[in-house]
Design a protein around this motif. Structure first.
Motif, mmCIF file in Angstrom:
data_model
loop_
_atom_site.group_PDB
_atom_site.id
_atom_site.type_symbol
_atom_site.label_atom_id
_atom_site.label_comp_id
_atom_site.label_asym_id
_atom_site.label_seq_id
_atom_site.Cartn_x
_atom_site.Cartn_y
_atom_site.Cartn_z
ATOM 1 N N HIS A 46 0.821 -1.209 0.000
ATOM 2 C CA HIS A 46 0.000 0.000 0.000
ATOM 3 C C HIS A 46 0.850 1.252 0.000
ATOM 4 O O HIS A 46 2.007 1.227 0.393
ATOM 5 C CB HIS A 46 -0.854 0.054 1.279
ATOM 6 C CG HIS A 46 -2.099 -0.751 1.194
ATOM 7 N ND1 HIS A 46 -3.127 -0.596 2.079
ATOM 8 C CD2 HIS A 46 -2.483 -1.735 0.339
ATOM 9 C CE1 HIS A 46 -4.104 -1.434 1.771
ATOM 10 N NE2 HIS A 46 -3.731 -2.143 0.732
ATOM 11 N N MET A 66 -5.391 5.288 1.906
ATOM 12 C CA MET A 66 -4.461 4.251 1.478
ATOM 13 C C MET A 66 -4.912 3.676 0.149
ATOM 14 O O MET A 66 -6.096 3.524 -0.113
ATOM 15 C CB MET A 66 -4.395 3.138 2.509
ATOM 16 C CG MET A 66 -3.744 3.572 3.791
ATOM 17 S SD MET A 66 -3.299 2.172 4.787
ATOM 18 C CE MET A 66 -4.920 1.596 5.226
ATOM 19 N N HIS A 117 3.714 0.881 2.696
ATOM 20 C CA HIS A 117 3.696 -0.079 3.790
ATOM 21 C C HIS A 117 3.160 -1.414 3.298
ATOM 22 O O HIS A 117 2.561 -1.498 2.231
ATOM 23 C CB HIS A 117 2.875 0.439 4.976
ATOM 24 C CG HIS A 117 1.469 0.819 4.614
ATOM 25 N ND1 HIS A 117 1.156 2.043 4.045
ATOM 26 C CD2 HIS A 117 0.306 0.155 4.734
ATOM 27 C CE1 HIS A 117 -0.149 2.104 3.838
ATOM 28 N NE2 HIS A 117 -0.701 0.968 4.230
ATOM 29 N N MET A 132 0.447 -4.199 4.054
ATOM 30 C CA MET A 132 -0.839 -4.196 4.753
ATOM 31 C C MET A 132 -1.289 -5.626 4.965
ATOM 32 O O MET A 132 -1.432 -6.379 4.002
ATOM 33 C CB MET A 132 -1.859 -3.458 3.884
ATOM 34 C CG MET A 132 -3.068 -3.022 4.634
ATOM 35 S SD MET A 132 -2.671 -1.470 5.435
ATOM 36 C CE MET A 132 -3.866 -1.524 6.744
ATOM 37 N N HIS A 164 -4.953 2.904 10.198
ATOM 38 C CA HIS A 164 -4.899 1.600 9.570
ATOM 39 C C HIS A 164 -6.148 0.797 9.837
ATOM 40 O O HIS A 164 -6.637 0.082 8.987
ATOM 41 C CB HIS A 164 -3.682 0.820 10.069
ATOM 42 C CG HIS A 164 -2.494 1.042 9.221
ATOM 43 N ND1 HIS A 164 -1.328 1.533 9.691
ATOM 44 C CD2 HIS A 164 -2.319 0.855 7.911
ATOM 45 C CE1 HIS A 164 -0.470 1.648 8.709
ATOM 46 N NE2 HIS A 164 -1.043 1.243 7.615
ATOM 47 N N HIS A 185 -10.352 -0.461 2.410
ATOM 48 C CA HIS A 185 -9.414 -1.164 1.556
ATOM 49 C C HIS A 185 -10.083 -1.698 0.308
ATOM 50 O O HIS A 185 -9.478 -2.376 -0.481
ATOM 51 C CB HIS A 185 -8.731 -2.286 2.315
ATOM 52 C CG HIS A 185 -7.749 -1.751 3.300
ATOM 53 N ND1 HIS A 185 -8.069 -1.524 4.590
ATOM 54 C CD2 HIS A 185 -6.474 -1.352 3.137
ATOM 55 C CE1 HIS A 185 -7.025 -1.007 5.201
ATOM 56 N NE2 HIS A 185 -6.057 -0.889 4.353
HETATM 57 CU CU LIG Z 1 -2.656 0.134 4.130
#
Ligand SMILES: [Cu+2]
Length: 184
Positions: A83, A94, A116, A118, A173, A178
């Motif tokens: 991500h 994100m 990052h 994920m 987060h 997502h």
């Molecule tokens: Cu993420």
């Protein structure tokens, strides 16, 4: 010094394997695959019901050709994605990315607020003080498994420094969407 040895070319392949083993023995989550060095791999602990967690690490390309991180895999979650964070107006969001480029001779940090790993669909919370294996796949260098240590909620760095303010990174987060990529 290391870079020069690798740049000597294919003849150095056997040597590179031996050096790789030495790098791992140094501890602190350092690992190497081909010319790619991986260091400071850590993840942030998650609250009990968090659906997802973030992992971070530093990549260094000691080679003379560009490479890219193209996948990450771990048993702690149902899915593992790469991500990045983008700023959309005043809101940080994100987005999944297909790859994280690592220029020849360059370094890239996967860190809070940026790229990052994920972990989506956590099977259990990531607990501070534990560590778990993550397999990273690079386009050219291949795959390597590194231990990712888990730091406390709100941590911003491998060494355990906490964010100023509210520790919002961890909250983001857990609450961010997502599904955006597939919905586009
Ligand atoms: Cu993420």
């Amino acid at each position: 010094m290391f870079t020069r040895i690798l740049a000597a070319g294919a003849a150095a392949a056997t040597l590179a394997v031996a050096l790789s083993a030495a790098a791992v023995a140094h501890g602190d989550n350092n690992a190497q695959v081909g010319p790619i060095e991986i260091g400071h791999a850590w993840a942030r602990a998650t609250p009990p019901m968090a659906p997802a967690g973030g992992g971070f690490l530093e990549l260094k390309n000691t080679g003379t050709t560009a490479d890219a991180l193209i996948a990450a895999k771990a048993d702690v979650s149902e899915r593992t994605e790469l991500h990045t964070h983008i700023k959309d107006g005043d809101v940080m969001k994100m987005r999944q990315v297909e790859r994280v480029e690592i220029p020849a001779g360059g370094e890239v940090a996967l860190q809070p607020g940026s790229f990052h790993v994920m972990f989506i669909g956590l099977k259990k919370p990531l607990a501070a003080g534990e560590s778990f294996p993550v397999t990273l796949t690079f386009e050219k260098a291949g795959s390597v498994t590194v231990p990712m240590k888990v730091n406390a909620i709100g941590t911003m760095t491998y060494d355990g420094a906490m964010g100023g303010g509210s520790g919002q990174g961890g909250m983001q987060h857990g609450s961010m969407q997502h599904g955006q990529k597939s919905a586009n």
